[in-house]
Design an enzyme around this catalytic site. Structure first.
Site, short mmCIF file in Angstrom:
data_model
loop_
_atom_site.label_atom_id
_atom_site.label_comp_id
_atom_site.label_asym_id
_atom_site.label_seq_id
_atom_site.Cartn_x
_atom_site.Cartn_y
_atom_site.Cartn_z
CE LYS A 8 50.18 -11.14 5.95
NZ LYS A 8 50.19 -12.50 6.39
NE ARG A 81 52.70 -9.68 13.08
CZ ARG A 81 53.72 -10.16 12.88
NH1 ARG A 81 53.84 -11.56 13.69
NH2 ARG A 81 53.87 -10.43 11.56
NE ARG A 120 53.35 -22.89 3.26
CZ ARG A 120 53.31 -21.72 4.63
NH1 ARG A 120 53.69 -21.37 5.34
NH2 ARG A 120 52.76 -20.59 4.06
NE ARG A 154 58.52 -23.14 9.48
CZ ARG A 154 57.50 -21.74 8.83
NH1 ARG A 154 58.59 -21.31 7.54
NH2 ARG A 154 57.44 -21.07 9.61
NE ARG A 165 51.90 -19.31 12.13
CZ ARG A 165 52.36 -19.93 10.69
NH1 ARG A 165 52.38 -20.83 11.16
NH2 ARG A 165 52.75 -18.81 9.96
#
Ligand SMILES: [Zn+2]
Length: 213
Positions: A8, A81, A120, A154, A165
């Protein structure tokens, strides 16, 4: 709208450039309001600092304030949301006589999202970003620019957290897309987030341009 890791943010940047819209990201607005020291910001900080979910009415109040400050076209990112937030937003926009024109829905497979996010890595020294598959460093696990500095991940990006999530997204946010599909005056642009980012951008721009005409 779309799950975390669907791309996004990348698409938002391209659309803002293409159409000259203002990009309203709920995350950015939360952080700005919180650091402004306003009454609303303090209310927000009390929830965020306690690690609690910010209630819908506080989120909507803050986003409505930001939306009414924009003159011209805007793109919402990360909001609404929940269905309750979407209903409240509709009411606000109706009063302001500027309803939403279109929703861009990005879908992506869970396994692809997990691979994207969990891969990542960042250099703690120079903050350069890497990806174990898509943008690997020359020496596995180490920064190209900083000798001997190991790359880190992270905690939010580990596979278990990403799956959590995604679950939260399916439970709370996916119903918002269903809510919008029921609105007749609203154009829905569906894109496949599994595809290449440039290809997706082309599809979205084409659909939105047709809408403008
Ligand atoms: Zn580095």
């Amino acid at each position: 709208m779309g799950p975390p890791g669907a791309g996004k943010g990348t698409q938002a940047e391209r659309l803002v450039k293409q159409f000259g819209m203002k990009h309203l990201s709920s995350g950015d607005i939360f952080r700005a309001e919180k650091s402004s020291g306003s009454e609303l910001g303090e209310k927000l900080a009390s929830y965020m600092d306690a690690g609690q979910l910010v209630p819908d009415d506080v989120v909507v109040e803050m986003m409505a304030k930001a939306i009414t400050q924009v003159d011209g076209g805007l793109m919402l990112d990360g909001f609404p949301r929940t269905v309750a937030q979407a209903e409240a937003l509709d009411k606000q926009l109706l009063e302001a006589n500027s309803p939403l024109d279109a929703i861009v829905v990005m879908v992506a497979e869970d396994d692809i999202i997990v691979k994207r996010i969990a891969g990542r890595r960042t250099c703690p020294a120079c903050k350069r970003g890497y990806h174990v598959t898509f943008m690997p460093p020359k020496t596995e696990g180490y920064c190209d620019d900083c000798e001997g500095v190991e790359l880190t991940q992270r905690s939010d990006d580990c596979e278990a957290t990403v799956r959590q999530r995604l679950e939260a997204y399916r439970a709370q946010t996916e119903p918002v897309i269903g809510y919008y599909r029921g609105c007749e005056s609203l154009a829905i642009v569906d894109v496949d987030g599994n595809l290449d980012a440039a290809l997706i951008a082309g599809e979205i721009i084409e659909a939105l341009t047709a809408l403008e005409a």
